[in-house]
Scaffold this motif. Structure first.
Motif, short mmCIF file in Angstrom:
data_model
loop_
_atom_site.label_atom_id
_atom_site.label_comp_id
_atom_site.label_asym_id
_atom_site.label_seq_id
_atom_site.Cartn_x
_atom_site.Cartn_y
_atom_site.Cartn_z
N LEU A 195 56.07 69.08 18.66
CA LEU A 195 57.37 69.45 19.45
C LEU A 195 58.09 70.70 19.35
N ALA A 196 58.18 71.39 17.94
CA ALA A 196 58.71 72.68 18.03
C ALA A 196 57.87 73.65 18.77
N GLU A 197 56.75 73.30 18.97
CA GLU A 197 55.75 74.13 19.91
C GLU A 197 56.25 74.26 21.15
N ALA A 198 56.47 72.84 21.66
CA ALA A 198 57.01 72.68 23.02
C ALA A 198 58.26 73.21 23.25
N ARG A 199 59.11 73.57 22.41
CA ARG A 199 60.50 73.97 22.61
C ARG A 199 60.25 75.64 22.43
N LYS A 200 59.55 76.18 21.86
CA LYS A 200 59.20 77.59 21.72
C LYS A 200 58.43 77.79 22.97
N LEU A 201 57.49 77.05 23.63
CA LEU A 201 57.25 77.64 24.94
C LEU A 201 58.06 77.31 26.03
N GLY A 202 59.45 76.96 25.75
CA GLY A 202 60.54 76.88 26.73
C GLY A 202 60.45 75.37 27.27
N MET A 203 60.03 74.47 26.80
CA MET A 203 60.26 73.12 27.37
C MET A 203 61.28 72.31 26.77
N SER A 204 61.89 71.66 27.55
CA SER A 204 63.06 70.81 26.97
C SER A 204 62.03 69.49 26.45
N VAL A 205 62.68 68.78 25.59
CA VAL A 205 61.71 67.54 24.94
C VAL A 205 62.75 66.26 24.80
N ASN A 238 66.75 68.64 40.23
CA ASN A 238 66.05 70.01 40.14
C ASN A 238 64.73 70.30 40.61
N GLY A 239 64.03 68.97 40.79
CA GLY A 239 62.68 69.13 41.29
C GLY A 239 61.91 69.72 40.36
N GLU A 240 62.09 69.28 38.98
CA GLU A 240 61.50 70.04 38.05
C GLU A 240 59.94 69.53 37.93
N LYS A 241 59.10 70.22 37.07
CA LYS A 241 57.65 69.49 36.73
C LYS A 241 57.84 69.10 35.24
N VAL A 242 57.79 67.72 35.22
CA VAL A 242 57.76 66.75 34.11
C VAL A 242 56.42 66.41 33.60
N ALA A 243 56.14 66.74 32.15
CA ALA A 243 54.85 66.15 31.75
C ALA A 243 55.40 64.93 30.70
N MET A 293 48.63 73.09 27.02
CA MET A 293 48.32 72.81 28.23
C MET A 293 49.23 72.66 29.43
N LEU A 294 49.96 71.62 28.87
CA LEU A 294 51.28 70.99 29.69
C LEU A 294 52.19 72.31 30.07
N ALA A 295 52.46 73.04 29.03
CA ALA A 295 53.33 74.00 29.28
C ALA A 295 52.64 75.08 30.28
N GLY A 296 51.32 75.20 30.35
CA GLY A 296 50.71 76.16 31.00
C GLY A 296 50.55 75.71 32.53
N LYS A 297 50.79 74.44 32.73
CA LYS A 297 50.92 73.85 34.07
C LYS A 297 52.13 73.65 34.79
N GLY A 298 53.01 74.49 34.18
CA GLY A 298 54.27 74.73 34.77
C GLY A 298 55.41 73.41 34.13
N ALA A 299 55.04 72.75 33.26
CA ALA A 299 56.20 71.54 32.67
C ALA A 299 57.25 72.48 32.08
N THR A 300 58.45 71.86 32.63
CA THR A 300 59.68 72.18 31.98
C THR A 300 60.42 71.26 31.21
N LEU A 301 59.78 70.20 31.38
CA LEU A 301 60.40 68.76 30.69
C LEU A 301 59.27 68.18 29.87
N LEU A 302 59.23 67.76 28.77
CA LEU A 302 58.09 67.03 28.23
C LEU A 302 59.02 65.62 27.81
N VAL A 303 58.48 64.72 28.16
CA VAL A 303 59.01 63.42 27.89
C VAL A 303 57.72 62.54 27.26
N THR A 304 57.92 62.22 25.90
CA THR A 304 56.95 61.60 25.21
C THR A 304 57.27 60.15 25.10
#
Length: 612
Positions: free
Chosen positions: A175-185, A100-105, A153-164
């Motif tokens: 990570l709860a905050e990441a999901r609250k901000l709409g990111m998959s983790v 899907n061409g997502e922005k990944v962090a 910060m990463l969510a603000g840059k448009g990341a929709t998927l966070l991979v740690t």
């Protein structure tokens, strides 16, 4: 997977009759009677040199496994990725992002394993046409693992998927905050953990309690590699790969996997051993810009070996995370321009030199504190040192030095002006400090902490320091006493100076790569005269030994000045000694000569005195 190393039985006589060496050890033959019979069978079936057969037998290699051990392959040892809990979910979510061409962090740790993990994942995502964000936290200002500010910060840059990678297993709030901000983790980690896990889309960690894959020995970078195998499979199923978007060659990136695995002191058994063996071959090709720049700035002469990764390349990648910019290592590993790679490598080399100076100052202070704490009676099972002014980036190295010098688990903690201390611990064989640190967090003694059996990180308030010291002492005293009573040095074989050749070293290296879980061969020189011993560098001794036929072999005893080994060597110049150590090829100005890294000596029974 390689069977566990076979240890000699207690009834065996001491090797060369050494019951008490300079370092207080009894020498034992690593190969017991059954192992000797197996070594003989290997010689008869496969015709390897006898010394190589002894090495294999001493490492528990069975007769039918000899060929696979000598040539470990990824293909044979690679498991089905989906045997790892939640791997399928992780692969599907990462494949979705690619399709899907997502922005990944990517959020990585600041050590070598974290840097190589982040670089490997970023390389793959770039190959898929994505431009991932990469964040490596500042060790001092952010600390280990994901934090809410960085996630925001990463969510603000448009990341929709966070991979740690190499972190995240215990990062509940961020990570709860990441999901609250709409990111998959997706979490890809290997650190020990309890039953409580953060709620994420996928948490890939072979050390989670419900995982039965048996891959808990992998470093994070090895786990990322397996995850990408699964991602490739999923994208292949979807028809994502085309002539214009070919499937990336993961095997071509084993330089990263080898470096992260060795630097993280992962056990070199099974798949890890294949990763490192093939990764070393990749490094020798010198076809990766970043790795080549790193090898050049490290002044690495000759083909890289596993110990080069741990002692030369790894520390320079680490230096960025310790006292410089945390993301320099990842930058170097992703850099495609030769000139820019050389510039980054030079900066990492400069930081590594600066790190050594900072470390030595803290180390001297920590050693003095440790000696005062242990007292003349050498009492105490665990060393816990702390001071204001120590750089948080070197406390792990200081703890490692304390552990080596005093043969105990050791912690070094940097105290901040606000009364908070951050530190690292290093352990000895058979003593799991990670488990006890996590328990100390549960009991409120530590603010946070975690890690492995052999290494852990801690954060605590200054006023809880004495309580933490007492807690670790009480929890670990039994295991430490048991570990320290096992004072044996296992010898793989004996040769004379005349037999110490590059051919012998090459033969021994066929059983490599060596490291944790596959120990470097220890070779004995029986009754050789110490004809030269002089100080060189930082507390090292340069040595020369002569056999009865007049043949010579050079040696070096690293960091031995002021230690039992160094004292014995300096006191026995001109004497005949049994010598034990590892053989390596010293390359200088195009010439090759074999050198022994001396780890122990003993006076033969007929000698003038027994070393104490």
């Amino acid at each position: 997977m390689t069977p566990p190393i076979s240890l000699p039985v207690e009834s065996q006589p001491a090797f060369l009759g050494v019951a008490l060496s300079a370092t207080g050890k009894t020498w034992r033959d690593r190969v017991d009677q059954r192992g000797a019979a197996r070594a003989l069978a290997m010689v008869q079936r496969y015709q390897p040199p006898e010394m190589l057969a002894r090495l294999l037998a001493g490492r528990g290699v069975e007769l039918d496994a000899v060929e696979d051990f000598l040539d470990p392959t990824i293909r044979k040892l690679m498991p089905d990725p989906f045997t790892v809990t939640q791997m399928e979910a992780a692969a599907i979510r990462i494949a979705d992002a690619a399709a899907n061409g997502e922005k990944v962090a990517i959020f990585g740790d600041y050590d070598v394993d974290g840097a190589t993990s982040a670089a490997l994942l970023a390389w793959h995502l770039r190959h898929c046409g994505l431009d991932p964000l990469i964040h490596i936290p500042d060790r001092i200002f952010e600390g280990y693992g994901p934090n809410v500010d960085a996630i925001t910060m990463l969510a603000g840059k448009g990341a929709t998927l966070l991979v740690t990678v190499d972190c995240g297993t215990t990062s509940f709030e961020p990570l709860a905050e990441a999901r609250k901000l709409g990111m998959s983790v997706v979490v890809i980690d290997h650190h020990q953990c309890g039953d409580d896990l953060p709620e994420v889309d996928a948490l890939v960690n072979p050390n989670r309690p419900d995982d039965i894959s048996g891959l808990g020995h992998l470093a994070a970078v090895g786990l990322v590699f397996i995850t990408l195998v699964a991602v490739n499979r999923e994208l292949r199923r979807r028809g994502f790969w085309t002539p214009t978007m070919p499937e990336p060659d993961l095997l071509g990136m084993l330089h990263h996997v080898a470096l992260g695995t060795v630097a993280d002191v992962a056990s070199l058994t099974g798949l890890n051993r294949a990763f490192v063996a093939k990764g070393l071959i990749a490094l020798r090709r010198r076809d990766h810009v970043g790795h080549t720049a790193l090898m050049d700035v490290s002044r690495l002469s000759g083909p890289p070996e596993a110990w080069h990764l741990g002692f030369m390349l790894g520390p320079r990648i680490n230096a960025g995370g310790r006292i410089g910019r945390a993301d320099l290592g990842v930058q170097l590993l992703l850099e495609g321009d030769i000139s820019e790679a050389a510039r980054i490598a030079a900066e990492l080399d400069r930081l590594n030199t600066e790190r050594r100076v900072i470390e030595q100052m803290a180390e001297a202070q920590a050693e003095a504190e440790a000696m005062a704490s242990l007292g003349l009676e050498d009492k105490g099972s665990v060393i816990v040192t702390a001071a204001e002014g120590w750089h948080p980036g070197v406390v792990g190295l200081v703890a490692s030095r304390l552990k080596e010098k005093f043969a105990r688990p050791a912690f070094a903690i940097a105290l901040e002006p606000g009364g908070i201390g951050t530190g690292s611990g290093r352990s000895i064989s058979g003593v799991d400090i990670g488990k006890v640190v996590r328990q100390a967090v549960k009991e409120g003694i530590l603010i946070k902490g975690g890690g492995h059996a052999m290494a852990a990180g801690v954060t605590l308030r200054k006023e809880r320091l004495a309580e933490f010291r007492g807690y670790m002492e009480a929890a670990l005293a039994g295991d430490v006493a048991k570990s320290r009573n096992e004072k044996e040095l296992f010898i793989d074989g004996a040769v004379t100076a005349r037999g110490v050749t590059t051919d012998l070293v090459n033969t021994l290296n066929r059983a490599g790569p060596f490291g944790a879980g596959n120990p470097e061969p220890v070779i004995a020189l029986p009754s050789h005269q110490l004809v030269y011993a002089d100080e060189v560098g930082q507390a090292h001794l340069r040595l020369r030994f002569k056999s009865s036929d007049g043949s010579m072999v050079n040696g070096i005893a690293f960091r031995s000045i002021g230690q039992k080994l160094g004292n014995a060597l300096q006191a026995n110049r001109g004497q005949v000694l049994h010598v034990a150590g590892s053989l390596t090829v010293d390359r200088w100005q195009g010439a090759e000569r074999v050198q022994m890294r001396v780890i122990d000596v003993a006076v033969p029974d007929e000698g003038p005195a027994r070393i104490r």
